[in-house]
Design an enzyme around this catalytic site. Structure first.
Site, PDB file in Angstrom:
ATOM      1  N   ASP A  62      44.783  30.160  27.666  1.00  0.00           N
ATOM      2  CA  ASP A  62      43.613  31.023  27.489  1.00  0.00           C
ATOM      3  C   ASP A  62      42.468  30.463  28.345  1.00  0.00           C
ATOM      4  O   ASP A  62      42.004  29.344  28.096  1.00  0.00           O
ATOM      5  CB  ASP A  62      43.252  31.001  25.986  1.00  0.00           C
ATOM      6  CG  ASP A  62      42.050  31.858  25.654  1.00  0.00           C
ATOM      7  OD1 ASP A  62      41.272  32.211  26.555  1.00  0.00           O
ATOM      8  OD2 ASP A  62      41.883  32.157  24.454  1.00  0.00           O
ATOM      9  N   VAL A  63      41.992  31.242  29.297  1.00  0.00           N
ATOM     10  CA  VAL A  63      40.970  30.741  30.224  1.00  0.00           C
ATOM     11  C   VAL A  63      39.635  30.433  29.553  1.00  0.00           C
ATOM     12  O   VAL A  63      38.800  29.748  30.141  1.00  0.00           O
ATOM     13  CB  VAL A  63      40.709  31.726  31.399  1.00  0.00           C
ATOM     14  CG1 VAL A  63      41.936  31.907  32.258  1.00  0.00           C
ATOM     15  CG2 VAL A  63      40.167  33.058  30.905  1.00  0.00           C
ATOM     16  N   ASN A  89      39.670  35.219  38.316  1.00  0.00           N
ATOM     17  CA  ASN A  89      39.894  36.666  38.287  1.00  0.00           C
ATOM     18  C   ASN A  89      40.061  37.205  36.868  1.00  0.00           C
ATOM     19  O   ASN A  89      39.737  38.364  36.604  1.00  0.00           O
ATOM     20  CB  ASN A  89      41.128  36.988  39.141  1.00  0.00           C
ATOM     21  CG  ASN A  89      41.723  38.321  38.785  1.00  0.00           C
ATOM     22  OD1 ASN A  89      41.234  39.373  39.215  1.00  0.00           O
ATOM     23  ND2 ASN A  89      42.773  38.320  37.977  1.00  0.00           N
ATOM     24  N   TYR A 155      29.719  43.889  29.037  1.00  0.00           N
ATOM     25  CA  TYR A 155      30.528  43.708  30.255  1.00  0.00           C
ATOM     26  C   TYR A 155      29.617  43.555  31.474  1.00  0.00           C
ATOM     27  O   TYR A 155      29.788  42.633  32.275  1.00  0.00           O
ATOM     28  CB  TYR A 155      31.476  44.897  30.446  1.00  0.00           C
ATOM     29  CG  TYR A 155      32.395  44.748  31.648  1.00  0.00           C
ATOM     30  CD1 TYR A 155      33.543  43.967  31.581  1.00  0.00           C
ATOM     31  CD2 TYR A 155      32.104  45.381  32.845  1.00  0.00           C
ATOM     32  CE1 TYR A 155      34.372  43.822  32.684  1.00  0.00           C
ATOM     33  CE2 TYR A 155      32.935  45.248  33.958  1.00  0.00           C
ATOM     34  CZ  TYR A 155      34.074  44.469  33.868  1.00  0.00           C
ATOM     35  OH  TYR A 155      34.888  44.327  34.967  1.00  0.00           O
ATOM     36  N   LYS A 159      29.254  40.224  33.992  1.00  0.00           N
ATOM     37  CA  LYS A 159      29.534  40.231  35.436  1.00  0.00           C
ATOM     38  C   LYS A 159      28.275  39.892  36.248  1.00  0.00           C
ATOM     39  O   LYS A 159      28.368  39.285  37.321  1.00  0.00           O
ATOM     40  CB  LYS A 159      30.131  41.574  35.850  1.00  0.00           C
ATOM     41  CG  LYS A 159      31.525  41.820  35.258  1.00  0.00           C
ATOM     42  CD  LYS A 159      32.520  40.728  35.657  1.00  0.00           C
ATOM     43  CE  LYS A 159      33.928  41.028  35.226  1.00  0.00           C
ATOM     44  NZ  LYS A 159      34.903  40.010  35.655  1.00  0.00           N
TER      45      LYS A 159
HETATM   46  N1  LIG Z   1      40.210  47.352  37.214  1.00  0.00           N
HETATM   47  C1  LIG Z   1      38.953  47.617  37.540  1.00  0.00           C
HETATM   48  O1  LIG Z   1      38.589  48.800  37.778  1.00  0.00           O
HETATM   49  C2  LIG Z   1      37.949  46.509  37.677  1.00  0.00           C
HETATM   50  C3  LIG Z   1      36.719  46.802  38.263  1.00  0.00           C
HETATM   51  C4  LIG Z   1      35.806  45.777  38.439  1.00  0.00           C
HETATM   52  C5  LIG Z   1      36.116  44.477  38.065  1.00  0.00           C
HETATM   53  N2  LIG Z   1      37.327  44.218  37.477  1.00  0.00           N
HETATM   54  C6  LIG Z   1      37.607  42.822  37.136  1.00  0.00           C
HETATM   55  O2  LIG Z   1      38.797  42.432  37.798  1.00  0.00           O
HETATM   56  C7  LIG Z   1      39.393  41.325  37.122  1.00  0.00           C
HETATM   57  C8  LIG Z   1      40.900  41.553  36.986  1.00  0.00           C
HETATM   58  O3  LIG Z   1      41.114  42.626  36.101  1.00  0.00           O
HETATM   59  P1  LIG Z   1      42.246  43.721  36.326  1.00  0.00           P
HETATM   60  O4  LIG Z   1      41.559  45.010  36.558  1.00  0.00           O
HETATM   61  O5  LIG Z   1      43.261  43.245  37.280  1.00  0.00           O
HETATM   62  O6  LIG Z   1      42.812  43.806  34.815  1.00  0.00           O
HETATM   63  P2  LIG Z   1      44.212  43.462  34.128  1.00  0.00           P
HETATM   64  O7  LIG Z   1      45.341  44.135  34.837  1.00  0.00           O
HETATM   65  O8  LIG Z   1      43.995  43.764  32.687  1.00  0.00           O
HETATM   66  O9  LIG Z   1      44.341  41.897  34.347  1.00  0.00           O
HETATM   67  C9  LIG Z   1      43.554  40.987  33.626  1.00  0.00           C
HETATM   68  C10 LIG Z   1      44.198  39.622  33.700  1.00  0.00           C
HETATM   69  O10 LIG Z   1      43.363  38.689  32.986  1.00  0.00           O
HETATM   70  C11 LIG Z   1      44.191  37.956  32.112  1.00  0.00           C
HETATM   71  N3  LIG Z   1      43.438  37.521  30.940  1.00  0.00           N
HETATM   72  C12 LIG Z   1      42.682  38.264  30.106  1.00  0.00           C
HETATM   73  N4  LIG Z   1      42.185  37.504  29.125  1.00  0.00           N
HETATM   74  C13 LIG Z   1      42.635  36.237  29.344  1.00  0.00           C
HETATM   75  C14 LIG Z   1      42.487  35.009  28.669  1.00  0.00           C
HETATM   76  N5  LIG Z   1      41.731  34.886  27.569  1.00  0.00           N
HETATM   77  N6  LIG Z   1      43.112  33.919  29.191  1.00  0.00           N
HETATM   78  C15 LIG Z   1      43.880  34.004  30.298  1.00  0.00           C
HETATM   79  N7  LIG Z   1      44.044  35.142  30.982  1.00  0.00           N
HETATM   80  C16 LIG Z   1      43.447  36.257  30.499  1.00  0.00           C
HETATM   81  C17 LIG Z   1      45.337  38.885  31.745  1.00  0.00           C
HETATM   82  O11 LIG Z   1      46.505  38.124  31.409  1.00  0.00           O
HETATM   83  P3  LIG Z   1      47.099  37.864  29.946  1.00  0.00           P
HETATM   84  O12 LIG Z   1      46.801  39.086  29.120  1.00  0.00           O
HETATM   85  O13 LIG Z   1      48.558  37.637  30.206  1.00  0.00           O
HETATM   86  O14 LIG Z   1      46.386  36.648  29.465  1.00  0.00           O
HETATM   87  C18 LIG Z   1      45.582  39.580  33.080  1.00  0.00           C
HETATM   88  O15 LIG Z   1      46.419  38.809  33.891  1.00  0.00           O
HETATM   89  C19 LIG Z   1      38.638  41.206  35.811  1.00  0.00           C
HETATM   90  O16 LIG Z   1      37.720  40.148  35.889  1.00  0.00           O
HETATM   91  C20 LIG Z   1      37.908  42.528  35.689  1.00  0.00           C
HETATM   92  O17 LIG Z   1      36.750  42.437  34.915  1.00  0.00           O
HETATM   93  C21 LIG Z   1      38.242  45.197  37.268  1.00  0.00           C
END
Ligand SMILES: NC(=O)c1ccc[n+]([C@@H]2O[C@H](COP(=O)([O-])OP(=O)(O)OC[C@H]3O[C@@H](n4cnc5c(N)ncnc54)[C@H](OP(=O)(O)O)[C@@H]3O)[C@@H](O)[C@H]2O)c1
Length: 252
Positions: A62-63, A89, A155, A159
C-alpha cells in the site's frame, strides 16, 4: 533504448497508466520495481515482460504506508544497485463531493494515497539520490483536476498538492541535478472510476458540465509516452514542469 539499465520504481503498476508506463519503460531497457496491492496483476505483468527488455520485479504493498515506500526503494537499490527514476502514479478518485458535503473518511483516504504516499517516496528517493551524488529523476502523476474542476474538492486539492510538491522539489534540488516534473492527464481510459464508488450527486451534477467539454478520452499508452519523455535525457532541461496531456481539454 532510452532507459537502458536505469533503475526505476513505478507505483500503481497493476492497471491503467502505471501498467502502460512499466511496459514502455521495460521495452526501453529499464529495470523496474512495480508497486501496487494486487499481486496477481503484478505477477502477470512481470511474466509478460520477461523477455522484453529490462527486469520487472513485483512489489506488493500500500503506497500510503511510509515503510512500504521505503522498502520498495530499498529493493530497487538492492536488486539494481542504485535508483535512477521514481514514478509516483498510484492514485484514487474521490466521490466528486463539493466541500460542503465532504466526509472526513474521504479526506483521509484520498490524501493518504494521492499525497502522503508520494511525499514518503519522494523523501526516500531524494535521500538515495543525494547519497549517490549524481542526480535523479522524479515523475509525479497529477491531474488536470489540479487546475480546474474535474472531480470533487478532495481529489482536486490532492492533485494541486502534488503540483506544488513537484515544483518545490525541482527548485530545492536543482543544484544537486535532481529533476522533478509532473504529468497532468485529462480524461484517460483506465480503471480509475472503480475507486470512486457512488458519486455525490451535488458534485456530479456540476462536474458533468465540465466533462461535456472534454475531447475523446486518451489512452494509458499516450501517458506512458509523456512519462518516457520526462524519464529520458530527451527532457534533460525540463524541470519543475507540469506537462498537460489532455487532448486540448484545458484550452477550451
Ligand atoms: N484516468 C484518468 O482520467 C486520470 C486523469 C487524471 C489523473 N489521473 C491519475 O492517474 C494516476 C493513475 O490512475 P489510472 O487512471 O491509471 O487509474 P487505475 O487504472 O485505477 O490505476 C490506479 C493504480 O493505483 C494503484 N493503487 C491505488 N491505491 C493504491 C494503494 N493504496 N497502494 C498501492 N497502489 C494503489 C492501483 O493498484 P492496486 O489497486 O492493485 O493497488 C492501480 O495500479 C492516478 O494518480 C490518477 O489520479 C487519472
Amino acid at each position: 533504448m532510452k532507459l537502458n539499465g536505469k533503475s526505476v520504481v513505478v507505483t500503481g503498476a497493476s492497471s491503467g497508466m502505471g501498467k502502460a508506463i512499466v511496459e514502455r519503460f521495460a521495452k526501453e531497457g529499464a529495470n523496474i520495481i512495480a508497486v501496487a496491492r494486487r499481486k496477481e496483476r503484478l505477477d502477470e505483468l512481470a511474466e509478460a515482460l520477461k523477455d522484453n527488455g529490462g527486469r520487472v520485479i513485483p512489489f506488493v504493498g500500500d503506497v500510503s504506508k511510509e515503510e512500504i515506500m521505503n522498502e520498495a526503494i530499498d529493493l530497487a537499490v538492492k536488486e539494481f544497485g542504485r535508483l535512477d527514476i521514481l514514478v509516483n502514479n498510484a492514485g484514487i478518485m474521490d466521490d466528486m463531493s463539493p466541500i460542503g458535503d465532504v466526509k472526513n473518511e474521504k479526506i483521509e483516504q484520498v490524501f493518504a494515497v494521492n499525497v502522503y504516499g508520494p511525499m514518503y517516496s519522494m523523501r526516500k528517493a531524494v535521500q538515495v539520490f543525494l547519497e549517490q551524488g549524481d542526480g535523479g529523476n522524479i515523475i509525479n502523476v497529477a491531474s488536470l483536476g489540479a487546475m480546474r474542476t474535474a472531480a470533487g474538492a478532495v481529489y482536486g486539492a490532492s492533485k494541486a498538492a502534488i503540483v506544488s510538491l513537484t515544483k518545490n522539489t525541482a527548485y530545492m534540488y536543482m543544484p544537486n541535478g535532481i529533476r522533478c516534473n509532473a504529468i497532468a492527464p485529462g480524461g484517460i481510459v483506465t480503471e480509475i472510476s472503480t475507486s470512486m464508488g457512488m458519486p455525490n450527486m451535488n458534485g456530479y451534477n456540476r462536474v458533468k458540465n465540465v466533462m461535456a467539454t472534454a475531447p475523446a478520452p486518451g489512452s494509458a499508452e499516450q501517458i506512458a509516452s509523456a512519462a518516457l519523455f520526462l524519464a529520458s535525457d530527451d527532457s534533460s532541461y525540463v524541470n519543475g514542469d507540469v506537462l498537460l496531456v489532455d487532448g486540448g481539454w484545458a484550452a477550451g
